[in-house]
Design a protein around this motif. Structure first.
Motif, short mmCIF file in Angstrom:
data_model
loop_
_atom_site.label_atom_id
_atom_site.label_comp_id
_atom_site.label_asym_id
_atom_site.label_seq_id
_atom_site.Cartn_x
_atom_site.Cartn_y
_atom_site.Cartn_z
N VAL A 44 0.83 -1.21 0.00
CA VAL A 44 0.00 0.00 0.00
C VAL A 44 0.86 1.26 0.00
O VAL A 44 0.34 2.37 0.04
N TYR A 45 2.16 1.12 -0.01
CA TYR A 45 3.05 2.27 0.03
C TYR A 45 3.12 2.96 -1.34
O TYR A 45 2.76 2.39 -2.36
N ARG A 78 9.50 8.75 -13.67
CA ARG A 78 10.54 9.77 -13.79
C ARG A 78 11.71 9.49 -12.83
O ARG A 78 12.88 9.61 -13.21
N SER A 79 11.38 9.07 -11.60
CA SER A 79 12.43 8.78 -10.62
C SER A 79 13.28 7.59 -11.05
O SER A 79 14.51 7.60 -10.92
N LEU A 80 12.62 6.55 -11.58
CA LEU A 80 13.36 5.37 -12.02
C LEU A 80 14.26 5.69 -13.21
O LEU A 80 15.40 5.21 -13.28
N LYS A 81 13.77 6.51 -14.13
CA LYS A 81 14.59 6.93 -15.27
C LYS A 81 15.80 7.73 -14.80
O LYS A 81 16.91 7.58 -15.32
N SER A 127 15.13 -4.46 -4.91
CA SER A 127 14.59 -4.15 -3.59
C SER A 127 13.22 -3.49 -3.65
O SER A 127 12.56 -3.33 -2.62
N GLY A 128 12.77 -3.09 -4.86
CA GLY A 128 11.48 -2.42 -4.97
C GLY A 128 11.42 -1.16 -4.12
O GLY A 128 10.57 -1.03 -3.23
N PRO A 129 12.31 -0.17 -4.35
CA PRO A 129 12.38 1.01 -3.48
C PRO A 129 11.09 1.84 -3.51
O PRO A 129 10.38 1.87 -4.52
N ARG A 130 10.79 2.48 -2.39
CA ARG A 130 9.62 3.34 -2.29
C ARG A 130 9.96 4.76 -2.72
O ARG A 130 11.12 5.10 -2.90
N LYS A 131 8.95 5.59 -2.87
CA LYS A 131 9.13 6.93 -3.43
C LYS A 131 10.19 7.76 -2.69
O LYS A 131 11.11 8.30 -3.33
N PRO A 132 10.12 7.88 -1.36
CA PRO A 132 11.15 8.68 -0.67
C PRO A 132 12.54 8.09 -0.78
O PRO A 132 13.54 8.80 -0.81
#
Length: 230
Positions: free
Chosen positions: A167-168, A174-177, A206-211
């Motif tokens: 749910v995060y 854009r961040s991944l690019k 690791s599937g990083p989250r937005k922050p």
């Protein structure tokens, strides 16, 4: 909503192509991109073996390069039968049954399959964010292309049905690019291809989250500027 894009690199078998179109219809995969097919996509055998999925031939986009098929993809998963060699960072792979937990729940996820004869080349594997291998438990684990596609699509759809998505808030396209770009820049500056590939593996598996994506990007950018000043 996650959209799957099936990418086939230089497929060689007409019958396999027909079976794969059936699978795409079975699992509602309507985004299909084929790089330099070695036969006529609309040939008789393809139509015959696609059976009631022959209408999906119209959904196939034929491209000249892998990069063309990957445009607009949020994350790229490539498959290989050769994996987990201790010293080969390009082939540090994950099994298909855990992929769902690593993939973003929105945007396009590209699933890339190589040639029936030789699979994906190393230059093509470098375009991937995550590499996956289907381990059969036998010494010979090279599956027929259409069989491999069937297992991957089944595992991903099964996991979706169990509603295991987090749910995060996920990283944006854009961040991944931006992360991919700064990693390429660090590789050029340091010349450390293995070190940067290892870092890329860890980040995307690791599937990083937005922050976390934001923090990683800022940190890597700082490293880049420090290296440029040296």
């Amino acid at each position: 909503m996650r959209i799957y894009r099936l990418v086939l690199v230089e497929p060689e078998g007409k019958i396999n192509m027909g079976f794969i179109l059936r699978l795409c219809k079975n699992f509602s995969v309507e985004d299909i991109c084929v790089v330099n097919p070695q036969f006529d996509i609309r040939g008789e055998e393809v139509i015959e073996f696609s059976a009631k999925a022959s209408d999906f031939i119209e959904k196939v986009k034929v491209a000249r390069s892998l990069q063309e098929c990957l445009k607009g993809a949020k994350i790229v998963v490539c498959t290989t039968a050769k994996a987990r060699k201790e010293t080969d960072l390009l082939r540090q792979s994950m099994p298909p049954q855990v992929l769902h937990s690593l993939l973003p729940s929105t945007g396009v996820t590209a699933l890339v399959f190589g040639r029936e004869s030789v699979g994906l080349r190393r230059s093509e594997l470098r375009e991937c964010d995550i590499v996956s291998t289907l381990e059969t438990g036998a010494e010979y684990n090279v599956l027929n292309l259409s069989h491999a596609v069937a297992i991957y699509l089944y595992e991903l759809r099964r996991a979706e049905a169990s509603n295991t998505a987090g749910v995060y808030e996920e990283c944006s396209d854009r961040s991944l690019k931006s992360l991919r770009r700064v990693l390429r820049e660090l590789e050029a500056l340091t010349g450390d291809v293995r070190g940067v590939q290892a870092l890329k593996n860890v980040i995307f598996r690791s599937g990083p989250r937005k922050p976390e994506c934001r923090a990683l990007y800022k940190f890597l950018k700082k490293m880049k500027y420090r290296l440029m000043k040296e």
